[in-house]
Design an enzyme around this catalytic site. Sequence first.
Site, PDB file in Angstrom:
ATOM      1  N   SER A 122     -77.993 -11.403 -14.802  1.00 30.90           N
ATOM      2  CA  SER A 122     -79.324 -11.878 -14.436  1.00 30.90           C
ATOM      3  C   SER A 122     -80.136 -10.784 -13.758  1.00 30.90           C
ATOM      4  CB  SER A 122     -79.187 -13.087 -13.496  1.00 30.90           C
ATOM      5  OG  SER A 122     -80.419 -13.334 -12.862  1.00 30.90           O
ATOM      6  N   GLY A 123     -81.312 -10.532 -14.322  1.00 28.32           N
ATOM      7  CA  GLY A 123     -82.240  -9.569 -13.719  1.00 28.32           C
ATOM      8  C   GLY A 123     -83.004 -10.201 -12.562  1.00 28.32           C
ATOM      9  N   LEU A 136     -64.114 -19.265 -34.920  1.00 29.36           N
ATOM     10  CA  LEU A 136     -63.908 -18.354 -36.054  1.00 29.36           C
ATOM     11  C   LEU A 136     -64.802 -18.676 -37.251  1.00 29.36           C
ATOM     12  CD1 LEU A 136     -62.305 -15.973 -37.197  1.00 29.36           C
ATOM     13  CD2 LEU A 136     -60.528 -17.585 -37.915  1.00 29.36           C
ATOM     14  N   ARG A 191     -79.670 -15.197 -31.629  1.00 32.36           N
ATOM     15  CA  ARG A 191     -80.125 -16.072 -32.713  1.00 32.36           C
ATOM     16  C   ARG A 191     -78.940 -16.818 -33.333  1.00 32.36           C
ATOM     17  NH1 ARG A 191     -83.009 -18.367 -33.195  1.00 32.36           N
ATOM     18  NH2 ARG A 191     -84.057 -18.262 -35.202  1.00 32.36           N
ATOM     19  N   HIS A 192     -77.740 -16.349 -33.067  1.00 30.85           N
ATOM     20  CA  HIS A 192     -76.536 -17.044 -33.571  1.00 30.85           C
ATOM     21  C   HIS A 192     -76.206 -18.147 -32.579  1.00 30.85           C
ATOM     22  CE1 HIS A 192     -75.985 -14.262 -36.877  1.00 30.85           C
ATOM     23  NE2 HIS A 192     -76.615 -13.435 -36.056  1.00 30.85           N
ATOM     24  N   ARG A 193     -76.871 -19.272 -32.798  1.00 29.14           N
ATOM     25  CA  ARG A 193     -76.938 -20.317 -31.783  1.00 29.14           C
ATOM     26  C   ARG A 193     -75.642 -21.058 -31.546  1.00 29.14           C
ATOM     27  NH1 ARG A 193     -81.531 -22.613 -35.311  1.00 29.14           N
ATOM     28  NH2 ARG A 193     -80.129 -21.546 -36.759  1.00 29.14           N
ATOM     29  N   ARG A 205     -74.221  -9.920 -40.266  1.00 32.34           N
ATOM     30  CA  ARG A 205     -74.460  -8.730 -39.456  1.00 32.34           C
ATOM     31  C   ARG A 205     -73.684  -7.500 -39.902  1.00 32.34           C
ATOM     32  NH1 ARG A 205     -79.343  -9.769 -37.361  1.00 32.34           N
ATOM     33  NH2 ARG A 205     -79.384 -11.839 -36.446  1.00 32.34           N
TER      34      ARG A 205
END
Length: 277
Positions: free
Chosen positions: A102-103, A189, A92-94, A199
């Site tokens: 990759s799965g 930074l 969400r920290h775009r 966070r």
Amino acid sequence: MAHCIVPAAELILDKEFKVLDKGFVRMVDYFGSDQRIVQAARVSYGDGTKSISEDEALIDYLIRHQHTSPFEQVVFTFHLKMPIFIARQWMRHRMGRMNEMSGRLSVMKEEFYIPSIENMDPQCKDKLERALTPLDADEAKAIQKDFEKGQKKSYESYKSLIEKGLAREIARINLPLSTYTEFYWQMDLNNLFRFLKLRLDSHAQLEMREYAKIILELIKTVCPMACDSFENCILKSVSFNGKEIAALRKVMAGEANPLSGKELDRFLTKFRSGQQL
Ligand SMILES: Cc1cc2nc3c(=O)[nH]c(=O)nc-3n(C[C@H](O)[C@H](O)[C@H](O)COP(=O)(O)OP(=O)(O)OC[C@H]3O[C@@H](n4cnc5c(N)ncnc54)[C@H](O)[C@@H]3O)c2cc1C
């Protein structure tokens, strides 16, 4: 000044710092330092004429006045391993740039997060607060076993679908949020400070805070002056709204606090909520 090399950072570069039961944070690279912030801010004056204490004062001034651009000149790359439910919050920290395992291309490893007994709290009324009374230890142990059982079952099913030849991108869809993932993450930074403020707050999920704490310690090696000002001016600070400032003025003048009920609760909580790392 060309490429910044900070000896304290060189010592920890590429080392794995353990988080949770199977995760880690590794600082892969850094670009810039306290000196780069100062250099960018003094772009018209050149470097070498100022003492360290003046550099410290300049960085502190920039942070206090939200002059954030010089902090964008410092960039970090991390290699992170964490459970998917934390990675989802992370993304969400775009302003961060990332590349995740990759799965679809590789087979997911049998690695799942099991919360420790102390981390298994009952649901609290305020959904983002932690409960004051922890779960009974026996109950928490039983839940750990339950988690383990579910994870084992879903991995067995995943493995058998892979063996049957099902495409990896489909076989993985029943794997739980506790599955570990890995990614490279790059952040400047200024946005990293924003990330840490959010966070490291007590309202952030405990597992997320564990990662954020280590990130702060790692970046301190690269830019100790900026981190010091960040901790003092941003991390440990709180803000007051208009009514609260008016109340503060009255209290400081020896008058009664005009706030009551929830407004008073929120006001008083602020004196306890500055980050105490
Ligand atoms: C306690 C907590 C609970 C949360 N709960 C939820 C939740 O339930 N659901 C959920 O989806 N998220 C949730 N979030 C995520 C939150 O809403 C933010 O997306 C996240 O914290 C990132 O913050 P940010 O936007 O400041 O950072 P970044 O995404 O790194 O962005 C930094 C800054 O860049 C600018 N920016 C970035 N992208 C855009 C854009 N697309 N448009 C305009 N400006 C942009 C903004 O000014 C932003 O402040 C939660 C976060 C916290 C800390």
